[in-house]
Motif scaffolding. Structure first.
Motif, PDB file in Angstrom:
ATOM      1  N   PHE A 118       0.860  -1.174   0.000  1.00 36.27           N
ATOM      2  CA  PHE A 118       0.000   0.000   0.000  1.00 36.27           C
ATOM      3  C   PHE A 118       0.902   1.231   0.000  1.00 36.27           C
ATOM      4  N   THR A 119       0.753   2.075  -0.984  1.00 37.29           N
ATOM      5  CA  THR A 119       1.777   3.080  -1.266  1.00 37.29           C
ATOM      6  C   THR A 119       1.258   4.514  -1.216  1.00 37.29           C
ATOM      7  N   ASN A 120       2.149   5.392  -0.790  1.00 39.77           N
ATOM      8  CA  ASN A 120       1.994   6.823  -1.040  1.00 39.77           C
ATOM      9  C   ASN A 120       3.404   7.387  -1.156  1.00 39.77           C
ATOM     10  N   PRO A 121       3.989   7.207  -2.349  1.00 42.42           N
ATOM     11  CA  PRO A 121       5.411   7.492  -2.501  1.00 42.42           C
ATOM     12  C   PRO A 121       5.712   8.940  -2.827  1.00 42.42           C
ATOM     13  N   GLY A 122       6.972   9.304  -2.646  1.00 41.47           N
ATOM     14  CA  GLY A 122       7.521  10.587  -3.065  1.00 41.47           C
ATOM     15  C   GLY A 122       8.831  10.341  -3.799  1.00 41.47           C
ATOM     16  N   THR A 123       9.579  11.405  -3.984  1.00 41.25           N
ATOM     17  CA  THR A 123      10.786  11.311  -4.794  1.00 41.25           C
ATOM     18  C   THR A 123      11.757  10.253  -4.276  1.00 41.25           C
ATOM     19  N   GLY A 125      -2.276   7.506   6.049  1.00 39.81           N
ATOM     20  CA  GLY A 125      -3.127   6.822   7.024  1.00 39.81           C
ATOM     21  C   GLY A 125      -4.032   5.793   6.369  1.00 39.81           C
ATOM     22  N   VAL A 126      -4.347   6.011   5.112  1.00 42.29           N
ATOM     23  CA  VAL A 126      -5.118   5.011   4.364  1.00 42.29           C
ATOM     24  C   VAL A 126      -4.228   3.813   4.061  1.00 42.29           C
ATOM     25  N   ALA A 127      -2.995   4.071   3.657  1.00 43.44           N
ATOM     26  CA  ALA A 127      -2.074   2.975   3.327  1.00 43.44           C
ATOM     27  C   ALA A 127      -1.810   2.099   4.548  1.00 43.44           C
ATOM     28  N   THR A 128      -1.534   2.726   5.701  1.00 47.07           N
ATOM     29  CA  THR A 128      -1.206   1.924   6.881  1.00 47.07           C
ATOM     30  C   THR A 128      -2.446   1.209   7.422  1.00 47.07           C
ATOM     31  N   GLY A 129      -3.591   1.870   7.384  1.00 47.41           N
ATOM     32  CA  GLY A 129      -4.825   1.228   7.843  1.00 47.41           C
ATOM     33  C   GLY A 129      -5.229   0.085   6.922  1.00 47.41           C
ATOM     34  N   GLN A 185     -10.107   9.687   2.519  1.00 43.05           N
ATOM     35  CA  GLN A 185      -9.446   9.432   1.235  1.00 43.05           C
ATOM     36  C   GLN A 185      -9.465   7.947   0.867  1.00 43.05           C
ATOM     37  N   ALA A 186      -9.765   7.080   1.829  1.00 42.85           N
ATOM     38  CA  ALA A 186      -9.893   5.642   1.546  1.00 42.85           C
ATOM     39  C   ALA A 186     -10.927   5.382   0.449  1.00 42.85           C
ATOM     40  N   LEU A 187     -11.934   6.247   0.360  1.00 42.97           N
ATOM     41  CA  LEU A 187     -12.980   6.028  -0.649  1.00 42.97           C
ATOM     42  C   LEU A 187     -12.390   6.018  -2.056  1.00 42.97           C
ATOM     43  N   TRP A 188     -11.417   6.893  -2.281  1.00 40.23           N
ATOM     44  CA  TRP A 188     -10.814   6.976  -3.619  1.00 40.23           C
ATOM     45  C   TRP A 188     -10.142   5.648  -3.976  1.00 40.23           C
ATOM     46  N   THR A 189      -9.438   5.057  -3.028  1.00 39.73           N
ATOM     47  CA  THR A 189      -8.793   3.762  -3.304  1.00 39.73           C
ATOM     48  C   THR A 189      -9.848   2.678  -3.524  1.00 39.73           C
ATOM     49  N   MET A 190     -10.959   2.754  -2.775  1.00 42.56           N
ATOM     50  CA  MET A 190     -12.053   1.800  -3.022  1.00 42.56           C
ATOM     51  C   MET A 190     -12.548   1.900  -4.463  1.00 42.56           C
ATOM     52  N   ALA A 191     -12.711   3.135  -4.948  1.00 44.14           N
ATOM     53  CA  ALA A 191     -13.195   3.325  -6.320  1.00 44.14           C
ATOM     54  C   ALA A 191     -12.140   2.876  -7.322  1.00 44.14           C
ATOM     55  N   ARG A 192     -10.913   3.257  -7.074  1.00 43.96           N
ATOM     56  CA  ARG A 192      -9.819   2.948  -8.003  1.00 43.96           C
ATOM     57  C   ARG A 192      -9.636   1.438  -8.170  1.00 43.96           C
ATOM     58  N   GLU A 193      -9.734   0.720  -7.052  1.00 52.37           N
ATOM     59  CA  GLU A 193      -9.506  -0.725  -7.078  1.00 52.37           C
ATOM     60  C   GLU A 193     -10.814  -1.498  -7.229  1.00 52.37           C
ATOM     61  N   ALA A 240       3.107  -4.853   2.814  1.00 50.81           N
ATOM     62  CA  ALA A 240       4.079  -3.769   2.997  1.00 50.81           C
ATOM     63  C   ALA A 240       3.363  -2.444   2.811  1.00 50.81           C
ATOM     64  N   THR A 241       3.943  -1.401   3.415  1.00 52.30           N
ATOM     65  CA  THR A 241       3.540  -0.046   3.077  1.00 52.30           C
ATOM     66  C   THR A 241       4.753   0.621   2.440  1.00 52.30           C
ATOM     67  N   LEU A 242       4.511   1.630   1.638  1.00 52.58           N
ATOM     68  CA  LEU A 242       5.611   2.439   1.087  1.00 52.58           C
ATOM     69  C   LEU A 242       5.314   3.891   1.438  1.00 52.58           C
ATOM     70  N   LEU A 243       6.159   4.461   2.307  1.00 51.37           N
ATOM     71  CA  LEU A 243       5.890   5.788   2.863  1.00 51.37           C
ATOM     72  C   LEU A 243       7.072   6.717   2.593  1.00 51.37           C
ATOM     73  N   HIS A 244       6.806   7.999   2.650  1.00 52.71           N
ATOM     74  CA  HIS A 244       7.760   9.026   2.236  1.00 52.71           C
ATOM     75  C   HIS A 244       8.346   9.736   3.458  1.00 52.71           C
TER      76      HIS A 244
END
Lengths: 550, 550
Positions: free
Chosen positions: B20-25, B49-53, B420-428, B67-71
């Motif tokens: 579950f990702t929210n990456p940066g540079t 918080g969506v990625a970790t939850g 913001q979890a709703l967006w991932t629900m829609a996306r996936e 795994a999570t991927l955090l910045h």
């Protein structure tokens, strides 16, 4: 008087009269005590990152700290990113973090965690208050620590029983120690360098970027030929017609290197030596050119105004007229709608004395140029690079300056971290225009993916930077939190929406549907981009062209 | 092979195939490497918080970590609250937190902060990988540490140059050490207590609440007359028709005390001794009744199944038939629309094998009663008390179990932390029905304000708990993130919306406009509330009435 009541009294006596809150059970006595302290304004946020970002924005504009009220370690965690921005911006913020009653800690209940360890990431001063009698004294010390200079984050952890216990005693603040004075030897050395041969430039941070200090710097610059640069992400910069023009160091290290090329003496005033934001394979992190001599005229603990006054005398610039930015606005934008047109429209219409909160990343790249000659205004930027700062900062700025129009610019990606700020804008009826650049991408990361040399990225990688599926509808999101919103898909629609918002007090949101500004950017075409940037004059762009695309 | 590629290979070999990702540079090389590892699924979140939850919810259902991927430190900070929930729930989560390149750290660039200090709040194992060659070995150790038992959060900090450097070598996992075996003396002592006089009860956590272990516990309970309690906020509990019924300890310590009244032997299985969630002035935190003997049959490091199997033999219950919950659903709800009617409708319509994620605080109080005899299902709860867990947990559960319907319940206040979890629900395109109880208040805090004895709260205090101004419109918010939504203001509207969502795959949101469930609650009327709670039989409620309102 219980601990919470005494604490609130102490805060108000010290001039801290705004508290951005997101409380839970362990903060209920503090909440109850709000009604006993009429001087304290409590502003509720739906998420702690909004509360901390608002406290940051408030202090940048008010010149004094606000308090936050947070719920144990997890509430502090949610607020950490914007506290990081405050720390990096040298902004005073006083956190009050509720904790379990002291006798409850031993049971390791569900919300128990080590709050101090989290706090230390952002807060050089951290204390868990141990008794109701000592609480107000602890608070006074926290306030002293956060006021600086440099301003800082201070975290007072407040166990519930310390808050509810009787025997609280309000404290008055001890006299404030003055900041360290100018170092005469340093001033003399800098004056000598400025009066000698070679190219000189100032790099200005935080307190050096306010109107009064800028006027002094303008005299020195006019007298000595030194250039004025600002840090990449200044805490607060006053600018516009009638003030000396200051050029911000570019975010892209490739551009920053060009800006600094040929500088022989770089003089720091409440600023750090320039480094690249991230490291890139095979590229330098430290951006001071080889052979350039670095001088620190005023460190963050020193009295910037007196250092500059002494320098001004030393170079005999007191009677020199500074070169001031002339009043000049771009024409009314027309044609194809892009992020640049939004920036141009802002320059065209910016009202007197506005506050611009700029977290627009790629989409805001033309903003400095188009607003350079606009009426005098303040700009707040992303000091610590932790996105989600813009909308919360705007909340705080609007509360600090209720008579000024606040215009917050945010990218779609950035806005989604702390979008709950809109609700507080609606609740407090704040005079804020939020402009969201919806390019449906983490556009900056599309640039960064190439810059780090991560070539050959395929569909999975690119999907991580793509916000198209599903598209975010910021008009719906905004109205869902009570803020009137319009969508602009053409330049004319944007102008109409912006003009409407400018003449109608209260919160507004405009969703600008724009293509990514730097989507097609390849490093080899940077120079042509550069030539369109006002911050970088043509000779500089030509120098870069030689360097990057020989 | 660079570090990132070797790391992804190592993760996939270890069976970790969701990130579950929210990456940066600083994470761009990891992102680029995703295309080289076809076994890894990357799920983008708009907020950490969506990625970790989601990683928490995933692991609860999948029985293995994501795994999570955090910045950097700020990304980790944003994810901290839901990592806290994972830690308290003994849920394995592997954080991969990008950092600046090792040679860049010295410059204290904008995003520089001490990541390790933040990580230690939630993560007993923290390591900053120092070289590309060692990275995969570090990852293997992190995986071992997080797998447990007990499951835990492990944080691997990944400097950008360790990620982009060449010379990565994938590692295979060392053989997994078995959990500690049952202690025969303890088993004998517990068996002795169970066979002796007095009232006995089990208090069950995490691994004790799965179908297989519950069946063994059911036999033991039927044989010995022991009662089965679950922790207040279990990590995951399997329940419904055909499984032994387990009564959850109440959140309100006043009720929990009554539940535990008269227990002479309390036997812990992968659980902690019960304590109140918060401390309250003049009230006890430790809820084990005086004179009650505490036994720990299986600690979090032990093999729960083998401890229970031995105990089952020791009390001669292997052939005893457990008392199982019979199939029984509430009737179709009618009349005035309240939160209870939503819970009743869920009980009436719950599909086979559903996953309920319950973060409804006050509004969900009747959910356990109305679903007790529903078809078998799992419930995930707020293990660490850090709100904003529900919708992200649902994302993870749906990814772990794509063939099961996930129903997430959240209060309006809770939902806004991680919406913001709703967006991932829609996306996936996840099969999740999110039900938001919109009572326009932090209703639980209205209860808590009275419980802590913060009497005399005035307008300012009450305003801190009020979400009426402006009202949140969750239909607009949901549609703004691409999730179809309906609003229910009557029982009939709710039933129609819920039935529609149940038969239409994909994400849905239903906003239930309800009055606060406990808004009018005064402590002296708790007993009458109690009598309506299935978890507490009438004699218990009567005992409480005597105790609280004599």
């Amino acid at each position: 008087m219980n601990g919470a009541q005494a604490l609130l009294h102490t805060l108000a006596d010290a001039g801290i009269d705004v508290c951005f809150t997101n409380p839970g059970t362990s903060e209920m006595h503090f909440v109850a005590a709000l009604d006993d302290e009429p001087r304290m304004r409590a502003v509720l946020a739906l998420f702690e990152g909004v509360a901390t970002g608002a406290a940051d924005g408030y202090a940048r504009m008010a010149g004094k700290p606000a308090a936050t009220l947070l719920h144990l370690g997890c509430g502090l965690g949610n607020g950490l990113a914007n506290l990081h921005n405050a720390r990096k911006g040298k902004v005073p913020v006083l956190n009050i973090v509720g904790d379990h009653a002291t006798h409850h800690v031993q049971y390791d209940a569900q919300l128990q965690s080590d709050i101090e360890t989290v706090a230390r990431n952002v807060s050089p001063w951290v204390r868990t208050s141990q008794s109701t009698a000592a609480l107000s004294q602890d608070a006074a010390e926290a306030i002293t620590q956060c006021m600086g200079p440099p301003g800082n984050v201070a975290t007072l952890i407040l166990p519930a029983d310390v808050s509810w216990g009787e025997g609280g005693v309000p404290q008055t603040m001890p006299p404030k120690a003055p900041p360290s004075a100018a170092d005469d030897a340093v001033v003399a050395a800098v004056a000598h360098a400025l009066q000698g041969p070679g190219n000189k430039a100032f790099l200005l941070g935080d307190r050096a970027l306010r109107a009064e200090t800028l006027m002094v710097l303008g005299r020195i610059a006019a007298r000595t030929g030194a250039k004025l640069f600002a840090e990449v992400f200044p805490t607060r910069i006053e600018r516009g017609a009638g003030l000396p023009h200051v050029e911000r160091i570019a975010y892209l290290a490739e551009l920053a290197s060009v800006q600094l090329t040929g500088i022989d003496h770089l003089i720091l005033v409440d600023a750090k030596a320039p480094v690249s934001f991230f490291a890139y394979p095979g590229k330098k992190s430290y951006l001071v050119p080889e052979g350039c001599q670095l001088h620190e005229l005023a460190s963050p603990t020193q009295d910037v105004a007196s250092c500059l006054a002494k320098l001004c005398s030393a170079v005999d610039a007191s009677q020199t007229a500074p070169v001031l930015q002339s009043a000049k606005r771009p024409s009314r934008p027309r044609g194809k709608f892009t992020a640049d047109k939004v920036c141009k429209a802002i320059g065209h219409l910016l009202p007197d004395n506005a506050i611009l909160v700029d977290e627009a990343q790629t989409s805001g790249i033309m903003l400095p140029m188009f607003t350079a000659g606009a009426p005098r205004h303040d700009v707040l930027t992303l000091t610590g690079g932790a996105i989600g700062q813009g909308l919360p900062n705007a909340v705080g700025a609007a509360i600090a300056c209720p008579d000024r129009k606040v215009i917050a610019l945010a990218g779609d990606g950035s806005a989604m971290y702390t979008l709950q700020a809109l609700w507080t804008m609606a609740r407090e009826k704040l005079d804020i225009i939020s402009i969201i650049f919806n390019n449906r991408a983490y556009a900056i990361l599309n640039v960064e993916l190439r810059r780090v040399g991560a070539a050959g990225a395929g569909d999975k990688a690119r999907a991580q930077l793509d916000l198209k599926h599903p598209p975010l509808d910021f008009v719906a999101l905004s109205e869902g939190m009570g803020v009137r919103a319009r969508r602009a898909t053409t330049t004319e629609e944007f102008l109409a929406a912006f003009e409407h918002a400018l003449r109608t007090p209260g919160p507004h949101l405009i969703e600008a549907i724009v293509p990514p500004t730097l989507a097609g950017l390849k490093l080899r075409i940077l120079p042509s981009l550069l030539e369109s940037l006002a911050n970088l004059p043509r000779p500089v762009a030509r120098a870069l062209k030689k360097k990057i695309a020989p």
